[in-house]
Design an enzyme around this catalytic site. Structure first.
Site, PDB file in Angstrom:
ATOM      1  N   SER A 136       0.851  -1.191   0.000  1.00 41.42           N
ATOM      2  CA  SER A 136       0.000   0.000   0.000  1.00 41.42           C
ATOM      3  C   SER A 136       0.884   1.239   0.000  1.00 41.42           C
ATOM      4  O   SER A 136       2.079   1.175   0.343  1.00 41.42           O
ATOM      5  CB  SER A 136      -0.877  -0.001   1.260  1.00 41.42           C
ATOM      6  OG  SER A 136      -1.540   1.231   1.443  1.00 41.42           O
ATOM      7  N   TYR A 179      -2.588  -0.225  10.246  1.00 39.77           N
ATOM      8  CA  TYR A 179      -2.521  -0.510   8.814  1.00 39.77           C
ATOM      9  C   TYR A 179      -1.139  -0.194   8.261  1.00 39.77           C
ATOM     10  O   TYR A 179      -0.557  -0.982   7.508  1.00 39.77           O
ATOM     11  CB  TYR A 179      -3.602   0.290   8.089  1.00 39.77           C
ATOM     12  CG  TYR A 179      -3.827  -0.156   6.667  1.00 39.77           C
ATOM     13  CD1 TYR A 179      -4.524  -1.329   6.405  1.00 39.77           C
ATOM     14  CD2 TYR A 179      -3.351   0.594   5.596  1.00 39.77           C
ATOM     15  CE1 TYR A 179      -4.723  -1.754   5.092  1.00 39.77           C
ATOM     16  CE2 TYR A 179      -3.552   0.180   4.292  1.00 39.77           C
ATOM     17  CZ  TYR A 179      -4.244  -0.995   4.042  1.00 39.77           C
ATOM     18  OH  TYR A 179      -4.436  -1.413   2.750  1.00 39.77           O
ATOM     19  N   LYS A 217       1.384  -3.022   6.669  1.00 39.82           N
ATOM     20  CA  LYS A 217       1.758  -2.973   5.256  1.00 39.82           C
ATOM     21  C   LYS A 217       3.258  -2.727   5.081  1.00 39.82           C
ATOM     22  O   LYS A 217       3.877  -3.273   4.154  1.00 39.82           O
ATOM     23  CB  LYS A 217       0.943  -1.908   4.528  1.00 39.82           C
ATOM     24  CG  LYS A 217      -0.519  -2.283   4.346  1.00 39.82           C
ATOM     25  CD  LYS A 217      -0.677  -3.551   3.514  1.00 39.82           C
ATOM     26  CE  LYS A 217      -2.116  -3.857   3.180  1.00 39.82           C
ATOM     27  NZ  LYS A 217      -2.255  -5.067   2.330  1.00 39.82           N
TER      28      LYS A 217
END
Length: 294
Positions: free
Chosen positions: A139, A152, A156
């Site tokens: 990401s 997150y 990632k």
């Protein structure tokens, strides 16, 4: 349907919706045979039904190593080989770290990072046998940290580092490893995150091109092309390639700008019931439902 991926067996995790489902359909249209892995059996069956007789689905939690090993064996038994694995399964939660529900926060890291590890562990023997390709979906969050997205971003960034480490380990065995990057893309997960008004406003205040939500189709077209090329890096939006060159500057920039925006939103953040519970979007709800059943 006469491309380099025609007839190859591709495994896609997180294939029930969003990027995974769209990628499966696009690769099937290019002649690939698809094995779908995810938590939502009805949605997986619908996607598999769109792929014709060469598409099939397996319900599995990517963090369950034993289940993933069994699924890998069943896929090899059905198709005879595995040529490509796309580790796409992912979930998210948002909000200030100190206000986060610890279970949801930790689960994001478990699925996005350890789920990728379990996926690689289960399928790498088959990829070594086929001299295949493993694509880790990361990401923009791996390139640039962001406030309100600690779980997150950490997951990632970890998944990206894992894939880069793996690339050097398996290259001499003929296995190629790639990393895919996407910015905010129009998926159920992003729409779920946007239901939080404060987080939605904070994102809207980001500078262009970070503040846009990008259409799913063109992003997945780029990923599909990267899979066909067995590319080391795949960018869902063209400008993400340029972020690689400046990623060393981004943490300091985000810290400077981010603290101002968080301070501005502090009063509204405090008005949100604490702790912030739950994962965002239907995919997150499916994960919570699965864990409640097991």
């Amino acid at each position: 349907m006469s491309g380099p991926i025609r007839g190859q067996v591709v495994v896609v995790t997180g294939a029930a919706r969003g990027v995974g489902a769209s990628l499966a359909r696009k690769l099937a249209a290019r002649g690939a045979r698809l094995a779908l892995v995810g938590l939502e059996p009805a949605e997986l069956a619908e996607v598999a039904g769109d792929l014709g007789p060469e598409g099939a689905a397996w319900e599995a939690d990517v963090t369950d190593g034993e289940t993933m090993a069994r699924v890998a064996g069943e896929i090899v038994a059905r198709y005879g080989r595995v040529d490509t694995v796309v580790a796409n399964a992912g979930i998210a939660t948002g909000g200030p770290f100190l206000d986060a529900d610890p279970v949801s926060f930790d689960r994001v890291i478990e699925v996005n990072l350890l789920g990728s590890v379990a996926t690689a562990r289960a399928f790498l023997p088959a990829l070594v046998a086929s001299r295949g390709y493993y694509l880790q979906i990361a990401s923009l969050a791996a390139l640039s940290p962001a406030p309100m997205m600690a779980a997150y971003c950490a997951s990632k960034a970890g998944a990206e580092a894992f894939a880069h480490s793996l690339r050097a380990e398996v290259a001499h065995q003929g296995v190629r490893v790639g990393v895919g990057y996407l910015s905010w893309t129009d998926t159920d997960m992003v729409r779920g995150a946007d239901q939080d008004a404060v987080l939605r406003e904070l994102r809207a205040r980001l500078p262009w091109p970070l503040n846009r939500t990008y259409p799913l189709g063109p992003a997945v077209d780029r990923i599909a092309a990267g899979v066909e090329r067995r590319a080391p890096h795949v960018y869902g939006q063209w400008w993400l390639r340029g972020m690689q060159a400046v990623r060393g500057c981004l943490p300091g920039l985000v810290a400077t700008v981010g603290q101002r925006e968080v301070r501005r939103a502090e009063e509204r953040l405090r008005a949100v019931p604490q702790p912030r519970r739950g994962l965002v979007g239907p995919g997150g709800q499916a994960d919570e439902t699965h864990r409640a059943r097991h």
